[in-house]
Enzyme design. Structure first.
Site, PDB file in Angstrom:
ATOM      1  N   ASN A   1       0.868  -1.213  -0.147  1.00  0.00           N
ATOM      2  CA  ASN A   1       0.016   0.002  -0.044  1.00  0.00           C
ATOM      3  C   ASN A   1       0.806   1.375  -0.127  1.00  0.00           C
ATOM      4  O   ASN A   1       1.203   1.654   1.149  1.00  0.00           O
ATOM      5  CB  ASN A   1      -1.016   0.122   1.155  1.00  0.00           C
ATOM      6  CG  ASN A   1      -1.819   1.239   1.448  1.00  0.00           C
ATOM      7  OD1 ASN A   1      -1.829   1.986   0.340  1.00  0.00           O
ATOM      8  ND2 ASN A   1      -2.297   1.620   2.501  1.00  0.00           N
ATOM      9  N   TRP A   2       1.047   1.837  -1.259  1.00  0.00           N
ATOM     10  CA  TRP A   2       2.072   2.850  -1.368  1.00  0.00           C
ATOM     11  C   TRP A   2       1.605   4.213  -0.676  1.00  0.00           C
ATOM     12  O   TRP A   2       2.216   5.132  -0.482  1.00  0.00           O
ATOM     13  CB  TRP A   2       1.929   3.226  -2.934  1.00  0.00           C
ATOM     14  CG  TRP A   2       3.161   2.494  -3.315  1.00  0.00           C
ATOM     15  CD1 TRP A   2       3.911   1.323  -2.807  1.00  0.00           C
ATOM     16  CD2 TRP A   2       3.690   2.169  -4.802  1.00  0.00           C
ATOM     17  NE1 TRP A   2       4.638   0.819  -3.726  1.00  0.00           N
ATOM     18  CE2 TRP A   2       4.543   1.235  -4.934  1.00  0.00           C
ATOM     19  CE3 TRP A   2       3.130   2.944  -5.754  1.00  0.00           C
ATOM     20  CZ2 TRP A   2       5.069   0.952  -6.189  1.00  0.00           C
ATOM     21  CZ3 TRP A   2       3.807   2.621  -7.155  1.00  0.00           C
ATOM     22  CH2 TRP A   2       4.682   1.765  -7.153  1.00  0.00           C
ATOM     23  N   LYS A   3       0.235   4.078  -0.400  1.00  0.00           N
ATOM     24  CA  LYS A   3      -0.390   5.699   0.379  1.00  0.00           C
ATOM     25  C   LYS A   3      -0.291   6.656  -0.452  1.00  0.00           C
ATOM     26  O   LYS A   3      -0.269   6.545  -1.799  1.00  0.00           O
ATOM     27  CB  LYS A   3       0.156   5.857   1.568  1.00  0.00           C
ATOM     28  CG  LYS A   3      -0.180   4.487   2.477  1.00  0.00           C
ATOM     29  CD  LYS A   3       0.057   4.517   4.108  1.00  0.00           C
ATOM     30  CE  LYS A   3      -0.411   3.404   4.849  1.00  0.00           C
ATOM     31  NZ  LYS A   3      -0.293   3.566   6.133  1.00  0.00           N
TER      32      LYS A   3
ATOM     33  N   HIS B   1      -9.530   1.061   5.235  1.00  0.00           N
ATOM     34  CA  HIS B   1      -8.337   1.296   6.020  1.00  0.00           C
ATOM     35  C   HIS B   1      -8.629   2.379   6.935  1.00  0.00           C
ATOM     36  O   HIS B   1      -9.409   3.076   6.805  1.00  0.00           O
ATOM     37  CB  HIS B   1      -7.316   1.748   4.948  1.00  0.00           C
ATOM     38  CG  HIS B   1      -5.785   1.725   5.290  1.00  0.00           C
ATOM     39  ND1 HIS B   1      -5.374   2.760   6.290  1.00  0.00           N
ATOM     40  CD2 HIS B   1      -4.873   0.878   5.245  1.00  0.00           C
ATOM     41  CE1 HIS B   1      -4.098   2.618   6.553  1.00  0.00           C
ATOM     42  NE2 HIS B   1      -3.845   1.208   6.132  1.00  0.00           N
TER      43      HIS B   1
ATOM     44  N   GLU C   1      -6.941   4.749   7.893  1.00  0.00           N
ATOM     45  CA  GLU C   1      -6.609   6.204   7.586  1.00  0.00           C
ATOM     46  C   GLU C   1      -7.940   6.509   7.065  1.00  0.00           C
ATOM     47  O   GLU C   1      -8.268   8.057   7.074  1.00  0.00           O
ATOM     48  CB  GLU C   1      -5.448   6.179   6.754  1.00  0.00           C
ATOM     49  CG  GLU C   1      -4.184   6.034   7.536  1.00  0.00           C
ATOM     50  CD  GLU C   1      -2.978   5.456   6.803  1.00  0.00           C
ATOM     51  OE1 GLU C   1      -2.144   5.258   7.313  1.00  0.00           O
ATOM     52  OE2 GLU C   1      -3.113   5.518   5.417  1.00  0.00           O
TER      53      GLU C   1
ATOM     54  N   GLU D   1      -5.198  -4.906  10.563  1.00  0.00           N
ATOM     55  CA  GLU D   1      -4.098  -4.143  10.769  1.00  0.00           C
ATOM     56  C   GLU D   1      -4.358  -3.380  12.201  1.00  0.00           C
ATOM     57  O   GLU D   1      -5.315  -2.502  12.250  1.00  0.00           O
ATOM     58  CB  GLU D   1      -3.959  -3.079   9.709  1.00  0.00           C
ATOM     59  CG  GLU D   1      -3.411  -3.553   8.448  1.00  0.00           C
ATOM     60  CD  GLU D   1      -3.122  -2.249   7.389  1.00  0.00           C
ATOM     61  OE1 GLU D   1      -1.916  -2.514   7.145  1.00  0.00           O
ATOM     62  OE2 GLU D   1      -3.990  -1.535   7.078  1.00  0.00           O
TER      63      GLU D   1
ATOM     64  N   GLY E   1       2.745   2.090  10.812  1.00  0.00           N
ATOM     65  CA  GLY E   1       3.589   3.202  10.702  1.00  0.00           C
ATOM     66  C   GLY E   1       4.293   3.536  11.955  1.00  0.00           C
ATOM     67  O   GLY E   1       4.948   4.663  12.035  1.00  0.00           O
TER      68      GLY E   1
ATOM     69  N   SER F   1       3.803  -2.494  10.406  1.00  0.00           N
ATOM     70  CA  SER F   1       5.248  -2.571  10.579  1.00  0.00           C
ATOM     71  C   SER F   1       5.776  -3.672  10.323  1.00  0.00           C
ATOM     72  O   SER F   1       6.681  -4.213  10.755  1.00  0.00           O
ATOM     73  CB  SER F   1       5.561  -1.906  12.083  1.00  0.00           C
ATOM     74  OG  SER F   1       5.213  -0.545  12.304  1.00  0.00           O
TER      75      SER F   1
ATOM     76  N   GLY G   1       3.218  -1.011   4.197  1.00  0.00           N
ATOM     77  CA  GLY G   1       3.266   0.256   3.765  1.00  0.00           C
ATOM     78  C   GLY G   1       4.905   0.589   3.453  1.00  0.00           C
ATOM     79  O   GLY G   1       5.071   0.623   2.303  1.00  0.00           O
ATOM     80  N   GLY G   2       5.411   1.393   4.314  1.00  0.00           N
ATOM     81  CA  GLY G   2       6.851   1.504   4.200  1.00  0.00           C
ATOM     82  C   GLY G   2       7.772   0.405   3.442  1.00  0.00           C
ATOM     83  O   GLY G   2       8.645   0.940   2.390  1.00  0.00           O
TER      84      GLY G   2
END
Length: 252
Positions: free
Chosen positions: A9-11, A95, A97, A167, A173, A213, A234-235
């Site tokens: 998920n590149w956001k 999600h 967010e 999640e 994150g 994470s 994510g990251g």
């Protein structure tokens, strides 16, 4: 046996050119698609170029969100018809967010899930608890409500084709992560919720990811667990080499 699925998920990261360059960097290095599903969920502006670049690579492209209506006066939104037209395969829905920043309700997410099915998109339905909910022992209550609401209008066959991403919000994150044992326990509970509502066959076939994470150095702890079928990352999904390491760790 359920095939693992690793989804990045590149956001809100990467330009169109950067998205295409990322996919080019993966070519010839990906694990066999029979061993693991490789998914990249990128910003909407990159989806057209991403689908084109990913052709014949085994990579599936996903969107990060969509609205549930086909068309209309919904400024800034993207419809499921638009995603279907682009040959997008997956869409992330619910999600944390989106729930938190944009105040998306369980009811809205349920409508989005049904719209995804109607337009041949595979939903990655997110669920998870806040730190306060986690610390007060409400994890199971929260994820049960989120999952049952999201799939409340679905058939068993639709649920079977879906993906759930557990999640914990407090682990997204933050550098913190749920232990593999705790994550597996919650994913197992989610599977039991699916079994109670839709039957054993659906529970055995639906794929449940862990997200929070996840990195190349810890993914193996999660992927070997009985109820965890992959990861939503994510990251760690923003660099080609890191993403490839996740895919290698995730393959059957």
């Amino acid at each position: 046996m359920r095939k693992p699925i690793i989804a990045a998920n590149w956001k809100m990261h990467k330009t169109v050119a950067e998205a295409v360059a990322f996919i080019q960097a993966l070519k010839g290095k990906l694990p066999d698609s029979n061993q693991v599903d490789s998914v990249i969920c990128m910003p909407a502006i990159s989806l057209f170029a991403g689908v084109k670049a990913a052709k014949e690579t085994g990579i599936k492209i996903g969107a990060q969100n969509m609205y549930f209506e086909k068309a209309g006066a919904f400024t800034g939104e993207i419809s499921p018809i638009m995603l279907e037209d682009l040959s997008v395969s997956y869409v992330i829905l619910g999600h944390s967010e989106r729930r938190g920043i944009f105040q998306e309700s369980n009811e809205m997410i349920q409508k989005k899930v049904m719209a995804a099915y109607l337009h041949h998109l595979i939903p990655i339905v997110c669920c998870g608890e806040s730190l306060a909910e986690h610390e007060t022992g409400k994890t199971n209550e929260i994820v049960k409500n989120q999952v049952l609401s999201a799939f409340s209008a679905c058939t068993k066959e639709q649920v079977t084709r879906s993906v759930i991403a557990y999640e914990p919000i407090w682990a997204i994150g933050t550098g913190k992560s749920s232990s593999a044992a705790d994550a597996d326990e919650t994913c197992g509970y989610i599977r039991s919720v699916i079994e109670e509502r839709f039957g054993t066959d659906a529970a055995e076939k639906i794929r449940i990811q862990y997200g929070g994470s996840v990195k190349p150095d810890n993914i193996s702890e999660y992927i070997k667990k009985e109820n965890i079928d992959g990861a939503l990352v994510g990251g760690a999904g923003l660099e080609p080499e890191s993403f490839l390491q996740l895919l290698e760790a995730g393959k059957q």
